[in-house]
Design an enzyme around this catalytic site. Sequence first.
Site, PDB file in Angstrom:
ATOM      1  N   GLU A  93       0.821  -1.205   0.000  1.00  0.00           N
ATOM      2  CA  GLU A  93       0.000   0.000   0.000  1.00  0.00           C
ATOM      3  C   GLU A  93       0.858   1.259   0.000  1.00  0.00           C
ATOM      4  O   GLU A  93       0.526   2.248  -0.667  1.00  0.00           O
ATOM      5  CB  GLU A  93      -0.945  -0.006   1.200  1.00  0.00           C
ATOM      6  CG  GLU A  93      -2.035  -1.057   1.130  1.00  0.00           C
ATOM      7  CD  GLU A  93      -2.941  -0.888  -0.075  1.00  0.00           C
ATOM      8  OE1 GLU A  93      -3.044   0.243  -0.609  1.00  0.00           O
ATOM      9  OE2 GLU A  93      -3.543  -1.888  -0.504  1.00  0.00           O
TER      10      GLU A  93
ATOM     11  N   CYS B  66     -17.487   1.603 -19.917  1.00  0.00           N
ATOM     12  CA  CYS B  66     -18.797   1.489 -19.269  1.00  0.00           C
ATOM     13  C   CYS B  66     -19.534   0.212 -19.676  1.00  0.00           C
ATOM     14  O   CYS B  66     -20.290  -0.354 -18.881  1.00  0.00           O
ATOM     15  CB  CYS B  66     -19.642   2.718 -19.592  1.00  0.00           C
ATOM     16  SG  CYS B  66     -18.958   4.244 -18.896  1.00  0.00           S
TER      17      CYS B  66
ATOM     18  N   CYS C  66     -18.663  -2.567 -17.296  1.00  0.00           N
ATOM     19  CA  CYS C  66     -18.775  -2.286 -15.867  1.00  0.00           C
ATOM     20  C   CYS C  66     -19.798  -3.201 -15.202  1.00  0.00           C
ATOM     21  O   CYS C  66     -20.965  -3.239 -15.619  1.00  0.00           O
ATOM     22  CB  CYS C  66     -19.158  -0.831 -15.645  1.00  0.00           C
ATOM     23  SG  CYS C  66     -19.309  -0.394 -13.904  1.00  0.00           S
TER      24      CYS C  66
ATOM     25  N   CYS D 197     -25.177   3.136 -11.565  1.00  0.00           N
ATOM     26  CA  CYS D 197     -24.386   4.338 -11.844  1.00  0.00           C
ATOM     27  C   CYS D 197     -25.295   5.480 -12.285  1.00  0.00           C
ATOM     28  O   CYS D 197     -25.869   5.443 -13.381  1.00  0.00           O
ATOM     29  CB  CYS D 197     -23.335   4.031 -12.906  1.00  0.00           C
ATOM     30  SG  CYS D 197     -22.264   5.433 -13.299  1.00  0.00           S
TER      31      CYS D 197
END
Length: 596
Positions: A143, A306, A309, A315
């Site tokens: 991280e 998209c 997705c 969305c």
Amino acid sequence: MVCGVWSIDHGAWSTASSPQCAVHGSSCTVHSAWSTACGACQTMGRLRAAAAGIGRRPQPGTGPAKRSSGRCRETTAPQRGASCPAPAQPSAFHLFVDTAEIEAFRTSLLAWYDRCKRDLPWRRLAESEPDVDRRAYSVWVSEVMLQQTQVATVMDYYTRWMQKWPTLQALADASLEEVNALWAGLGYYSRGKRLQEGARKVVSELAGRMPRTAEELQKLLPGVGRYTAGAIASISYGQATGVVDGNVTRVLCRLRCLGADTSSPPVTEHLWGLAHTLVDRARPGDFNQALMELGATVCSPKAPLCAECPVRPHCWAQRRVEKELEVASRRLLGKAPSSCPPEPDIEECAAGASGSCPLCPPALEPWDGSLRVANFPRKAAKKQPRAERTATCVLERSGRRGEPEFLIVQRPSSGLLAGLWEFPSLLVAPELKEKQQREALAGHVRAQTGTAVAAGRLRHVGEVVHVFSHIHQTYVVYSLLLDGPRAAAPVKREEEPELPASRWVTKADFQAAAVSTAMKKVLQACERQSREEKMPRTVSTSAWARPVSGTTAQHVSALPCVGRAGGVSSFPHAQGTTCLLGPPGHLLFCPWGLRP
């Protein structure tokens, strides 16, 4: 009306009450009332109440106002007795309030992640490591490395790091010099230093045991912020806490049409509230990684996919795109006047239409149909990096075995590139003329080497540009070959100020040392100039010349005049003709060979 304390970060009035966690309920093991991590939960509770029509500002007489978390910047409310306007509250349009939708969202996202997730070394290690402390350490390293750095770049660094320091104890025992050397080229060098400081604290003060909650991780470990703590806790320990990074911010802004500046504290808190609401309680680590993976691979900044997705039905930005296309189609077919605005949707933010919603796009920034869902998120204008100029000298000497050696000095232990090694360098004013620049650098080199250096001996190499996150740095590079006996590193005299550590290194040692990418560029510039000077004076006929009419084209290097060029001059051929010569390697005109 008597006012309490207004919290800028949370965008609401703090109250004397201590409600339970608005996201996790009375069984919440993550947050406590008004704790540092609970700001988002408290904010979400107020937003949900406002969306249901029951949110009210605290009334006088309900008790003294509590301060919100220490992370908030607070300002004094108006004087007692003054009337205060109620803060604007976002509508349910910007929230996830339907439990069935939340569950469907989790299911769709996790199913997609299980099918499509990338095979990354830190994921493999987190899944296979049985020791909880080593697992948390491995996630922590990944991280920190991934902050502001691409996955492709991090993979090699992460593998080498974990091979060299597989445990917290191994990292704690390493020297900072070793850490900086391995980190070199990864950028943001203070990250490696803080990572080692944290490992040493865990070993020396926490008996080698990593903190077990996001709150403890953030509180006890240096350099561990809200996001990193949440990532470690959810992935390593299964704590049901959300995370918000750049990828998650982009996904959430598109899911709920958040168009306000994402760097503003109220919007940041709202995003954290959404993340806490959505996180899957059974698989929090996988869910958080899935949300980040979606932003990195599908919901990208400029060209989102998209059609691929997995959460497209949830969305709001995609719904807005479809509505705009529908209106455009109606106009094209003559079924609606060209000036007809989109019909209002009962699910849209009512406050946004009037410009009073703190989360909707500003009224002065209209929808751009060409951007589609990339209208979200809206970003504030990026601050341009400041320009700096640094004069740098590559000092070279002949080593014991005849190979070249270079002098490097260590930077201060704090600030930009802290603790790294570099060629003697001096920050210079942009308006400084070259003569003054040479003199200043010569004086600096004398201080570094203890050897008198004439400014005229410094050989100009060129300029090297390197862009840091906040600095556009131009290195004006000079080189100097030291003659005579092998020069030693400078020795400090008692009356002299403290000199930085310095040492002579071979090229191989230089590449292995903790030096920045910028310094490697500087050395490459010197080597490139040296190679060009040693190359034969040959010129390609296709570059600048064509054959003289009636003669056969031949390579310039075959002409006797080549190699004699200095400034612009002439060279008489045996045949009684003359050619013009320019700088080294440039033949201006030769009737026996080529002409421009």
